[in-house]
Design an enzyme around this catalytic site. Structure first.
Site, PDB file in Angstrom:
ATOM      1  CB  SER A  89      -0.930  -0.008   1.216  1.00  0.00           C
ATOM      2  OG  SER A  89      -0.190  -0.196   2.399  1.00  0.00           O
ATOM      3  CG  ASN A  96      -3.996  -4.904  13.073  1.00  0.00           C
ATOM      4  OD1 ASN A  96      -3.487  -4.776  11.955  1.00  0.00           O
ATOM      5  ND2 ASN A  96      -4.319  -6.085  13.574  1.00  0.00           N
ATOM      6  CB  THR A 130     -41.851  25.141  -8.440  1.00  0.00           C
ATOM      7  OG1 THR A 130     -42.939  25.614  -9.236  1.00  0.00           O
ATOM      8  CG2 THR A 130     -41.796  25.929  -7.143  1.00  0.00           C
ATOM      9  CG  HIS A 131     -42.557  21.851 -11.462  1.00  0.00           C
ATOM     10  ND1 HIS A 131     -42.827  20.516 -11.236  1.00  0.00           N
ATOM     11  CD2 HIS A 131     -43.316  22.535 -10.572  1.00  0.00           C
ATOM     12  CE1 HIS A 131     -43.726  20.405 -10.272  1.00  0.00           C
ATOM     13  NE2 HIS A 131     -44.034  21.616  -9.845  1.00  0.00           N
ATOM     14  CB  SER A 187     -14.637  27.272 -27.436  1.00  0.00           C
ATOM     15  OG  SER A 187     -14.537  26.574 -28.663  1.00  0.00           O
ATOM     16  CE  LYS A 231     -19.818  27.574 -25.838  1.00  0.00           C
ATOM     17  NZ  LYS A 231     -19.700  26.233 -26.272  1.00  0.00           N
ATOM     18  CG  ASN A 278     -17.398  26.679 -22.764  1.00  0.00           C
ATOM     19  OD1 ASN A 278     -18.501  27.066 -23.147  1.00  0.00           O
ATOM     20  ND2 ASN A 278     -16.508  26.133 -23.578  1.00  0.00           N
ATOM     21  CD  GLU A 291     -19.522  22.662 -18.327  1.00  0.00           C
ATOM     22  OE1 GLU A 291     -19.834  21.796 -19.153  1.00  0.00           O
ATOM     23  OE2 GLU A 291     -18.775  23.613 -18.597  1.00  0.00           O
ATOM     24  CE1 TYR A 338      -6.208  -3.572   8.983  1.00  0.00           C
ATOM     25  CE2 TYR A 338      -5.315  -5.769   8.612  1.00  0.00           C
ATOM     26  CZ  TYR A 338      -5.460  -4.448   8.227  1.00  0.00           C
ATOM     27  OH  TYR A 338      -4.850  -4.012   7.084  1.00  0.00           O
ATOM     28  CD  GLN A 386      -2.941  -2.423   2.275  1.00  0.00           C
ATOM     29  OE1 GLN A 386      -2.234  -2.649   3.241  1.00  0.00           O
ATOM     30  NE2 GLN A 386      -2.714  -2.974   1.087  1.00  0.00           N
ATOM     31  CE  LYS A 409      -4.241   2.506   4.378  1.00  0.00           C
ATOM     32  NZ  LYS A 409      -5.146   1.849   5.350  1.00  0.00           N
TER      33      LYS A 409
END
Ligand code: ARG
Length: 455
Positions: A20, A107, A152-153, A274, A280, A282, A287, A314, A319, A322
């Site tokens: 690890s 451990n 709403t919606h 862009s 553009k 963006n 996003e 354990y 392991q 992480k």
């Protein structure tokens, strides 16, 4: 490491699946802090001589500085950060290093290191959430009375204020902060001294190591101490919920910054261009923020799945905790930074917001309420009359306030000139003074309250 019992080296694939160190080297500082506390405690109770403890202390500092300056060479044959640190310490100081692992197991060592690491990330996230809250508050304060459409919606519903909308996120992020503080308080107990699973026969002082490492107390049960990862799961849960909130605001910023909405302008610093379309701007950061929840929730599900069904105590399965937490934590903290920067830098387009609020018959509810209040109509009837007026305005291609009194009276004879007083968006938001409502005075009260809370 355990050569006494083995005569053959591990298969290369065994080593690859087992090691690890490629990722748990991120626990180096915590591992060394834990070892220093452990060595100091062993000396205090007389298990280590002061000379050995001193050599260990100095040696560990050297190992830490080697790691921090990138001079350390880690070995996968040594599996993990714990063995790598100990091996290097042994190279540096010899015999005393071999006494460090008395009354300890990897451990309780890894459980302690990982708790320390997650606790640090809690503190970092706390600061970032506060920064984000301040950025939202500043937006809310500046635009406490700027009118925008509430949806709403995603259909125009009723006018609200920009400040009110921003303060909705303040409430959400503040709950994230409170959840984070709860999780941190609960995780702040020390596993060290639980040893492999059963505790130890050595006369260790677990109160001392807990104190040295800034924990509130040692964990009460050695089996629990080495075998649970609920602290990491709580951290991931907090991160997931917070990332969900971030994703919703990010989605709004994506929509609002579009040419069709133009509710906000993201600064150059938080926009990208862009390679082909010169016009553009963006909202890439927004996003990506909208998307980051995928990894964070993924980590949450992955770790929960690893943990479910594991018998005490354990198992090596653990392991796998992480990388999930590292990745989710990196993603979340970066998201918090990005959102705070974007919100602090963005400009709400006041005129566009107002114009949008004033279209789409957003004050139809105010008209219906007026019919109830002034003419004593039952709400259902008022709703019907207003619906007819909206249909009339829609057919004429105008807003409600642009209908003449005569046209309105044609639908309901009781309507008077006074109705026009409730049809503006400013009148609409000003009227919504109920506790928690969108009226600018209510928004300003909430801003002041949060300023006080945040200090
Ligand atoms: N690298 C291990 C982990 O992350 C450390 C604990 C190893 N313990 C053991 N009994 N093999 O879980």
């Amino acid at each position: 490491m355990w050569g006494g019992r083995f005569s053959e080296a591990p298969d290369a694939v065994m080593e690859a699946i087992n090691a690890s160190i490629s990722f748990d080297q991120r626990l180096a500082a915590q591992d060394i802090a834990g070892s220093r506390a452990h060595a100091a405690m062993l000396a205090a109770v007389g298990i280590l001589s002061d000379r050995d403890a001193e050599a260990i202390r100095e040696g560990l500092l050297t190992v830490l500085s080697e790691i921090e300056t990138g001079q350390a060479r880690f070995s996968a044959a040594l599996e993990d950060i714990h063995m790598n640190v100990e091996a290097r310490l042994t190279e540096l100081i010899g015999e005393p290093a071999k006494r460090l692992h008395t009354a300890r197991s990897r451990n309780d060592q890894v459980a302690t290191d990982f708790r320390l690491w997650v606790r640090e990330r809690c503190d970092e996230a706390e600061g970032l959430l506060v920064t984000l809250l301040r950025a939202c508050l500043a937006q809310a304060e500046a635009g406490a009375d700027w009118v925008m459409p509430g949806f709403t919606h995603l259909q125009t519903a009723q006018p609200v204020t920009w400040g009110h909308h921003m303060m909705a996120y303040v409430e959400m992020f503040a709950r994230d902060l409170s959840r984070l503080r709860d999780a941190r308080a609960r995780m702040n107990e020390c596993p060290l001294g639980a040893a492999a699973l059963a505790g130890t026969g050595f006369p260790v002082d677990r109160e001392m190591t807990a104190r040295e490492l800034g924990f509130d107390r040692p964990m009460a049960n050695s089996l629990d101490a080495v075998s649970d990862r609920d602290f990491a799961l709580e951290f991931l849960s907090v991160a997931t919920i917070s990332a969900m909130h971030l994703s919703r605001l990010a989605e709004e910023l994506v929509i609002w910054s579009s040419a069709q909405f133009r509710f906000v302008r993201l600064s150059d610093r938080w926009s990208t261009g862009s390679s082909i379309m010169p016009q553009k701007r963006n909202p890439d950061a927004a996003e990506l923020l909208r998307a980051k929840i995928g990894r964070i929730l993924g980590a949450n599900v992955a770790l929960l799945t690893v943990m479910k069904g594991l018998p005490l105590a354990y198992s090596k399965d653990m392991q796998e905790d992480k990388e999930q937490v590292f990745d989710a934590s990196d993603s979340w903290l970066l998201s918090l930074r990005a959102m705070a920067g974007m919100v602090a830098d963005m400009t709400a387009e006041r005129e566009t917001l107002r114009a949008a609020a004033a279209s789409g018959f957003s004050t139809a509810t105010d008209l219906a309420d007026w019919l109830v209040r002034e003419l004593g109509l039952p709400f259902r009837e008022a709703h019907h009359v207003t619906g007819a007026l909206v249909a009339m305005a829609e057919a004429r291609g105008c807003e409600l306030a642009e209908l003449s009194l005569g046209e309105m009276r044609g639908v309901h004879g009781g309507i008077t000139e006074g109705v026009f007083g409730v049809l503006t968006v400013e009148a609409s938001v000003a009227s919504r003074r109920s506790y928690g409502g969108t009226a600018p005075e209510r928004v300003r009260e909430q801003v002041a309250r949060w300023r006080e809370v945040l200090g």
